[in-house]
Design a protein around this motif. Structure first.
Motif, PDB file in Angstrom:
ATOM      1  N   ASP A 144      34.340   3.335  12.568  1.00  0.00           N
ATOM      2  CA  ASP A 144      33.489   3.666  11.427  1.00  0.00           C
ATOM      3  C   ASP A 144      33.564   5.133  11.032  1.00  0.00           C
ATOM      4  OD1 ASP A 144      32.311   1.080  10.972  1.00  0.00           O
ATOM      5  OD2 ASP A 144      31.233   1.349  12.862  1.00  0.00           O
ATOM      6  N   SER A 145      33.950   5.982  11.973  1.00  0.00           N
ATOM      7  CA  SER A 145      33.953   7.414  11.677  1.00  0.00           C
ATOM      8  C   SER A 145      34.866   8.152  12.645  1.00  0.00           C
ATOM      9  CB  SER A 145      32.538   7.991  11.810  1.00  0.00           C
ATOM     10  OG  SER A 145      32.176   8.042  13.191  1.00  0.00           O
ATOM     11  N   LEU A 146      35.006   9.440  12.421  1.00  0.00           N
ATOM     12  CA  LEU A 146      35.785  10.293  13.311  1.00  0.00           C
ATOM     13  C   LEU A 146      35.253  10.220  14.740  1.00  0.00           C
ATOM     14  CD1 LEU A 146      37.915  12.478  13.855  1.00  0.00           C
ATOM     15  CD2 LEU A 146      36.278  14.184  13.004  1.00  0.00           C
ATOM     16  N   LYS A 147      33.957  10.025  14.889  1.00  0.00           N
ATOM     17  CA  LYS A 147      33.352   9.932  16.223  1.00  0.00           C
ATOM     18  C   LYS A 147      33.985   8.781  17.014  1.00  0.00           C
ATOM     19  CE  LYS A 147      30.153  12.042  17.477  1.00  0.00           C
ATOM     20  NZ  LYS A 147      30.102  13.331  18.213  1.00  0.00           N
ATOM     21  N   ASP A 148      34.167   7.613  16.358  1.00  0.00           N
ATOM     22  CA  ASP A 148      34.810   6.479  17.024  1.00  0.00           C
ATOM     23  C   ASP A 148      36.267   6.799  17.372  1.00  0.00           C
ATOM     24  OD1 ASP A 148      32.692   4.592  17.078  1.00  0.00           O
ATOM     25  OD2 ASP A 148      33.033   4.111  14.974  1.00  0.00           O
ATOM     26  N   MET A 149      36.945   7.487  16.472  1.00  0.00           N
ATOM     27  CA  MET A 149      38.359   7.821  16.703  1.00  0.00           C
ATOM     28  C   MET A 149      38.483   8.784  17.882  1.00  0.00           C
ATOM     29  SD  MET A 149      40.894   6.550  14.970  1.00  0.00           S
ATOM     30  CE  MET A 149      42.437   6.788  14.096  1.00  0.00           C
ATOM     31  N   GLU A 150      37.549   9.696  18.034  1.00  0.00           N
ATOM     32  CA  GLU A 150      37.565  10.627  19.163  1.00  0.00           C
ATOM     33  C   GLU A 150      37.454   9.860  20.488  1.00  0.00           C
ATOM     34  OE1 GLU A 150      35.276  14.150  16.638  1.00  0.00           O
ATOM     35  OE2 GLU A 150      34.262  13.165  18.314  1.00  0.00           O
ATOM     36  N   ILE A 151      36.593   8.846  20.501  1.00  0.00           N
ATOM     37  CA  ILE A 151      36.413   8.029  21.709  1.00  0.00           C
ATOM     38  C   ILE A 151      37.667   7.197  21.975  1.00  0.00           C
ATOM     39  CG2 ILE A 151      35.076   6.133  22.732  1.00  0.00           C
ATOM     40  CD1 ILE A 151      32.681   7.173  20.983  1.00  0.00           C
ATOM     41  N   LEU A 152      38.254   6.644  20.910  1.00  0.00           N
ATOM     42  CA  LEU A 152      39.414   5.770  21.030  1.00  0.00           C
ATOM     43  C   LEU A 152      40.574   6.467  21.737  1.00  0.00           C
ATOM     44  CD1 LEU A 152      40.450   2.910  20.178  1.00  0.00           C
ATOM     45  CD2 LEU A 152      41.424   4.018  18.158  1.00  0.00           C
ATOM     46  N   PHE A 153      40.759   7.755  21.453  1.00  0.00           N
ATOM     47  CA  PHE A 153      41.892   8.484  22.026  1.00  0.00           C
ATOM     48  C   PHE A 153      41.469   9.505  23.086  1.00  0.00           C
ATOM     49  CE2 PHE A 153      43.569   6.969  17.949  1.00  0.00           C
ATOM     50  CZ  PHE A 153      44.709   6.318  18.417  1.00  0.00           C
ATOM     51  N   ASP A 154      40.269   9.343  23.616  1.00  0.00           N
ATOM     52  CA  ASP A 154      39.787  10.247  24.654  1.00  0.00           C
ATOM     53  C   ASP A 154      40.697  10.167  25.888  1.00  0.00           C
ATOM     54  OD1 ASP A 154      37.889  12.024  25.940  1.00  0.00           O
ATOM     55  OD2 ASP A 154      37.304  10.285  27.140  1.00  0.00           O
ATOM     56  N   GLY A 155      41.190  11.328  26.318  1.00  0.00           N
ATOM     57  CA  GLY A 155      42.034  11.360  27.509  1.00  0.00           C
ATOM     58  C   GLY A 155      43.470  10.926  27.271  1.00  0.00           C
ATOM     59  N   ILE A 156      43.834  10.713  26.029  1.00  0.00           N
ATOM     60  CA  ILE A 156      45.211  10.316  25.693  1.00  0.00           C
ATOM     61  C   ILE A 156      45.838  11.467  24.905  1.00  0.00           C
ATOM     62  CG2 ILE A 156      46.658   8.687  24.408  1.00  0.00           C
ATOM     63  CD1 ILE A 156      44.451   6.571  24.928  1.00  0.00           C
ATOM     64  N   PRO A 157      46.797  12.174  25.465  1.00  0.00           N
ATOM     65  CA  PRO A 157      47.358  13.361  24.801  1.00  0.00           C
ATOM     66  C   PRO A 157      48.242  12.984  23.602  1.00  0.00           C
ATOM     67  CG  PRO A 157      48.538  12.923  26.841  1.00  0.00           C
ATOM     68  CD  PRO A 157      47.414  11.925  26.768  1.00  0.00           C
ATOM     69  N   LEU A 158      47.794  13.316  22.411  1.00  0.00           N
ATOM     70  CA  LEU A 158      48.484  12.879  21.197  1.00  0.00           C
ATOM     71  C   LEU A 158      49.777  13.649  20.927  1.00  0.00           C
ATOM     72  CD1 LEU A 158      45.523  12.114  18.765  1.00  0.00           C
ATOM     73  CD2 LEU A 158      46.592  10.677  20.508  1.00  0.00           C
ATOM     74  N   ASP A 159      50.024  14.706  21.677  1.00  0.00           N
ATOM     75  CA  ASP A 159      51.310  15.394  21.551  1.00  0.00           C
ATOM     76  C   ASP A 159      52.380  14.760  22.449  1.00  0.00           C
ATOM     77  OD1 ASP A 159      49.957  16.217  23.837  1.00  0.00           O
ATOM     78  OD2 ASP A 159      50.801  18.237  23.803  1.00  0.00           O
ATOM     79  N   LYS A 160      51.972  13.796  23.289  1.00  0.00           N
ATOM     80  CA  LYS A 160      52.913  13.174  24.215  1.00  0.00           C
ATOM     81  C   LYS A 160      53.094  11.679  23.960  1.00  0.00           C
ATOM     82  CE  LYS A 160      52.397  16.491  27.984  1.00  0.00           C
ATOM     83  NZ  LYS A 160      51.662  17.491  27.201  1.00  0.00           N
ATOM     84  N   VAL A 161      52.194  11.060  23.198  1.00  0.00           N
ATOM     85  CA  VAL A 161      52.245   9.609  22.938  1.00  0.00           C
ATOM     86  C   VAL A 161      52.416   9.385  21.446  1.00  0.00           C
ATOM     87  CG1 VAL A 161      50.931   7.456  23.028  1.00  0.00           C
ATOM     88  CG2 VAL A 161      50.806   9.058  24.940  1.00  0.00           C
ATOM     89  N   SER A 162      53.352   8.502  21.076  1.00  0.00           N
ATOM     90  CA  SER A 162      53.445   8.133  19.659  1.00  0.00           C
ATOM     91  C   SER A 162      52.537   6.940  19.404  1.00  0.00           C
ATOM     92  CB  SER A 162      54.894   7.790  19.283  1.00  0.00           C
ATOM     93  OG  SER A 162      55.296   6.572  19.856  1.00  0.00           O
ATOM     94  N   THR A 163      51.947   6.898  18.221  1.00  0.00           N
ATOM     95  CA  THR A 163      50.951   5.878  17.904  1.00  0.00           C
ATOM     96  C   THR A 163      51.292   5.189  16.594  1.00  0.00           C
ATOM     97  OG1 THR A 163      49.235   7.179  19.018  1.00  0.00           O
ATOM     98  CG2 THR A 163      48.496   5.459  17.504  1.00  0.00           C
ATOM     99  N   SER A 164      51.225   3.874  16.608  1.00  0.00           N
ATOM    100  CA  SER A 164      51.368   3.091  15.387  1.00  0.00           C
ATOM    101  C   SER A 164      50.002   2.526  15.025  1.00  0.00           C
ATOM    102  CB  SER A 164      52.366   1.951  15.612  1.00  0.00           C
ATOM    103  OG  SER A 164      52.394   1.080  14.503  1.00  0.00           O
ATOM    104  N   MET A 165      49.640   2.611  13.755  1.00  0.00           N
ATOM    105  CA  MET A 165      48.342   2.089  13.318  1.00  0.00           C
ATOM    106  C   MET A 165      48.557   1.042  12.227  1.00  0.00           C
ATOM    107  SD  MET A 165      45.753   5.356  13.402  1.00  0.00           S
ATOM    108  CE  MET A 165      46.728   6.556  12.507  1.00  0.00           C
ATOM    109  N   THR A 166      48.114  -0.179  12.519  1.00  0.00           N
ATOM    110  CA  THR A 166      48.250  -1.264  11.552  1.00  0.00           C
ATOM    111  C   THR A 166      47.054  -1.225  10.621  1.00  0.00           C
ATOM    112  OG1 THR A 166      49.479  -2.572  13.154  1.00  0.00           O
ATOM    113  CG2 THR A 166      48.572  -3.749  11.273  1.00  0.00           C
TER     114      THR A 166
END
Length: 559
Positions: A144-166
């Motif tokens: 619903d918001s950036l707050k949810d997105m922060e939780i979704l990727f908590d502890g997952i380093p986005l500079d090391k993992v590629s992400t696909s979003m459907t």
């Protein structure tokens, strides 16, 4: 490639073989049926020889891997250098639960993330909207918001993992959230790698999670192209999707044709918006289905690669070889899975995995055996991931590039799929392009006719589906299926209420007002959406502002 005299001699020898050996054999052992066809009803002959490839030219039709026309793959060494990205599509219930699943998959050897969003998120509604009732967290994660997105990727380093979003209609909003989360992790947008599906045309054709009319939807897409070319250069800005076209019932030829026709429309829209083709085209990606007819599927991927290379070079004048490369993600066929004898689905997925790998995919999701019944459990997801890992490490098919090249059958299938797909594309061009063809219901009608024919063949027994219309057994009810807690909807509502109480609502209103003014003009909307996201405006609020300006798409009824 073949001498004419030798071909003539071969034709004569084949006729003799057919008249003598085959006819005698048929008297003793009649063939199983009068007509043999592929999974897409392409006629399959008894034997394929070089006579099927009389005009075959190695340099023009195949070439070398990593070189035009890329029939044999987009990389010179393909999987000898690096395996495809093993990217299991996952997401359910809340951001907290999905975060746990992502971490589990990464621990099990997955090499990329693929985010499934719930239905309200896909159509731009917050979890507290009346139309979201009963759907929150069911087919994906609720964001619903950036707050949810922060939780979704908590502890997952986005500079090391590629992400696909459907995600499609609200793709710009979810991409903005991802960029904002990365910033909070201290990761520059220049470092981000991944893909946003962002393919609205196939939503109108086959899937249905659209929001805005065609024109403003195309504007949002080209805004993403332009913004990412400067700010997020490592991001694939669209995944032009044939997967859902095939899931809706298309043939392999239609999947290639309609997907590439959509791709043509996006390229034309970007050029019309003033973008240079060689600036944005290298970041285009594709998404295909893997069905059960292994050899037809391999040929399909090869034909799509060659046809796209020709389109980009000859139609759009692309100069950069990367602009001509069709890079694609594959997902095994959800519509091929059966609720009956679900263990059989493991075998189907293994065959489809082989098809994708033999066809040269860049990344792959393998479906879990229980997905015809529910969202997959951790155990069934692990088996699906292990299927990829066994094919990668034990099967030997990744040791050489394009191992089926030169097969008379596979090359003939590749040629036929390319030829018939091009005929479809010409029809779509005559109708005014993909968007016009969609408005006229052309592609929808073609898919419906193919789906009806396929289902009719299953029901009358012409097409066997093991465990469903043949080889049935009496089964006990399935146990241990994953069920999403109905309380997820209430939990998300509470999160939204808390967010709105804590955020700076004046800043939210200002950012939404600025977005509204920009939408009425012709400015790139990505910076305005990013500002609203960072102010913690919700997905529904942002999409609501755009709905006010753009209106909503009304689907034509096609009979």
């Amino acid at each position: 490639m073949f001498e004419k005299e030798k071909l003539q001699e071969l034709k004569k020898n084949q006729t003799d073989w057919n008249d003598n050996k085959v006819e005698k054999s048929l008297q003793r052992f009649p063939e199983r049926k009068d007509e043999f066809v592929t999974g897409s009803n392409q006629e399959v002959d008894r034997l394929y020889t070089p006579t099927y490839l009389e005009e075959f030219d190695y340099d023009q039709d195949l070439g070398f891997p990593g070189e035009y026309p890329f029939t044999r793959g987009v990389q010179p060494t393909m999987y000898r250098g690096k395996f495809w990205t093993m990217r299991q599509y996952a997401g359910f219930a809340t951001a907290e639960e999905s975060n746990k699943r992502y971490k589990y998959l990464l621990e099990q050897g997955q090499t990329g993330l693929s985010v499934a969003f719930d239905l309200p998120t896909q159509i731009g509604y917050d979890s507290d909207h009346a139309l979201s009732e009963g759907e929150v967290g069911k087919v994906g994660v609720a964001i619903d918001s950036l707050k949810d997105m922060e939780i979704l990727f908590d502890g997952i380093p986005l500079d090391k993992v590629s992400t696909s979003m459907t995600i499609n209609a609200p793709a710009s909003v979810l991409l903005a959230m991802y960029i904002a989360v990365a910033e909070k992790q201290g990761v520059s947008s220049q470092e981000l790698r991944g893909t946003i599906q962002n393919d609205i045309l196939k939503e109108y054709i086959a899937r249905g999670t659209y929001i805005f009319p065609t024109e403003p939807s195309m504007r949002l897409i080209t805004d993403i192209f332009e913004y990412c070319s400067e700010e997020v250069p490592g991001w694939n800005t669209i995944s032009i999707s044939g997967y859902h076209i095939r899931e809706a019932g298309s043939t392999a030829v239609q999947e290639v044709a309609f997907t590439l026709a959509d791709g043509i429309a996006y390229v034309e829209a970007a050029i019309k918006a003033g973008l240079d083709v060689d600036k944005f085209a290298p970041r285009l990606s594709f998404f295909f289905n893997a069905h059960n007819d292994l050899l037809e599927e391999v040929a399909k991927y090869r034909a799509a690669r060659r046809l796209w290379a020709k389109i980009m070079k000859e139609r759009f004048g692309a100069k950069n070889p990367k602009s001509m490369q069709l890079k694609f993600h594959t997902q095994t066929g959800g519509s091929t899975l059966t609720a009956q004898q679900p263990d059989n689905n493991i075998v189907r997925v293994a065959i489809q995995t082989l098809a994708a790998v033999l066809g040269g995919t860049q990344s792959l999701h393998t479906n879990s055996k229980d997905e015809a019944l529910a969202l997959p459990t951790e155990k069934s997801v692990r088996v699906a991931l292990r299927t990829q890992q066994i094919v990668a490490h034990e099967s030997g098919v990744a040791e050489t590039v394009d191992p089926l090249a030169g097969s008379y059958y596979v090359e003939s299938l590749t040629n036929n799929i390319e030829k018939e797909a091009m005929e479809y594309i010409k029809k779509i061009d005559d109708l005014g392009g993909a968007a016009e063809a969609i408005d006229k219901g052309f592609m929808q009608k073609e898919i419906m006719d193919s789906a009806y024919e396929y289902q009719k063949q299953i029901e009358n027994g012409e097409r066997i589906v093991v465990g469903m219309n043949k080889f049935q057994v009496k089964e006990e009810p399935n146990e241990g299926l994953l069920k999403v807690d109905p309380a997820v909807g209430e939990m998300q509502k509470e999160k939204i209420n808390q967010l709105k109480a804590e955020r700076n609502n004046e800043q939210v209103e200002a950012s939404l007002s600025a977005l509204k003014d920009a939408a009425k003009g012709n400015k790139n909307l990505m910076p305005y959406i990013l500002d609203a996201v960072k102010a913690y405006a919700t997905l529904g609020e942002i999409c609501g502002v755009l709905r006010e300006v753009f209106g909503e798409y009304q689907q034509n009824v096609i009979l």
